[in-house]
Design a protein around this motif. Structure first.
Motif, short mmCIF file in Angstrom:
data_model
loop_
_atom_site.label_atom_id
_atom_site.label_comp_id
_atom_site.label_asym_id
_atom_site.label_seq_id
_atom_site.Cartn_x
_atom_site.Cartn_y
_atom_site.Cartn_z
N VAL A 71 0.83 -1.21 0.00
CA VAL A 71 0.00 0.00 0.00
C VAL A 71 0.86 1.26 0.00
N LEU A 72 1.94 1.27 0.76
CA LEU A 72 2.79 2.46 0.82
C LEU A 72 3.38 2.79 -0.56
N LEU A 107 0.72 4.33 -2.70
CA LEU A 107 0.46 5.73 -2.34
C LEU A 107 1.55 6.64 -2.90
N LEU A 131 1.10 9.54 -5.75
CA LEU A 131 1.59 10.90 -5.55
C LEU A 131 2.49 11.33 -6.70
#
Length: 153
Positions: free
Chosen positions: A91-92, A95, A99
């Protein structure tokens, strides 16, 4: 060869072309998702948000309706009973990737849908340069991920 996937891709491409042509013909707008979404949440002309919200709602509800009607989303999962699988890098990393895509669309004055579909169709030199940059970046990313980071998958 799986002809079903090819036909789904062909049909999807036709729908993208029709929607881009329709939006340009009816509202004089380019179908660039980053511009549509970005202008919806920032300053925009009065009365200009309804079509933007409807367009974005269609992007979200279309796949949901397809699944509810018994269709599938193609090859986005590893297991037959899954609708969408877990992010490959966690998930990181997703993200961070999101971005970076947002920053890139701001720096490039648009995204692949705006430049690649609509800009190329209008023979825009800026869109040709942007689309070439997108493709080159994708090639370099895949090479680095597979042969340098991933150990040659």
């Amino acid at each position: 060869m799986d002809w079903t996937s090819n036909l789904q891709g062909l049909f999807g491409g036709i729908l993208i072309g029709i929607s881009a042509t329709w939006l340009m013909a009816t509202l004089g707008r380019v179908t660039g998702i980053s511009g549509i979404a970005g202008t919806l949440v920032t300053a925009r002309p009065k009365g200009d948000s309804a079509w933007r919200a409807a367009f974005l709602a269609g992007l979200v509800t279309g796949p949901i309706l397809l699944v509810l009607a018994g269709g599938d989303l193609g090859n986005v999962v590893n297991e037959p009973n899954e609708i969408i699988g877990d992010p490959a890098g966690g998930v990181l990393s997703m993200l961070i990737a999101g971005l970076l895509v947002g920053v890139g669309t701001g720096l490039g004055s648009g995204c692949t849908s705006g430049h690649g579909v609509c800009g190329l169709a209008r023979l825009s030199p800026r869109s040709m340069a942007a689309t070439g940059t997108f493709l080159l970046s994708a090639v370099v990313t895949v090479y680095v991920a597979r042969h340098i980071v991933g150990g040659g998958a």
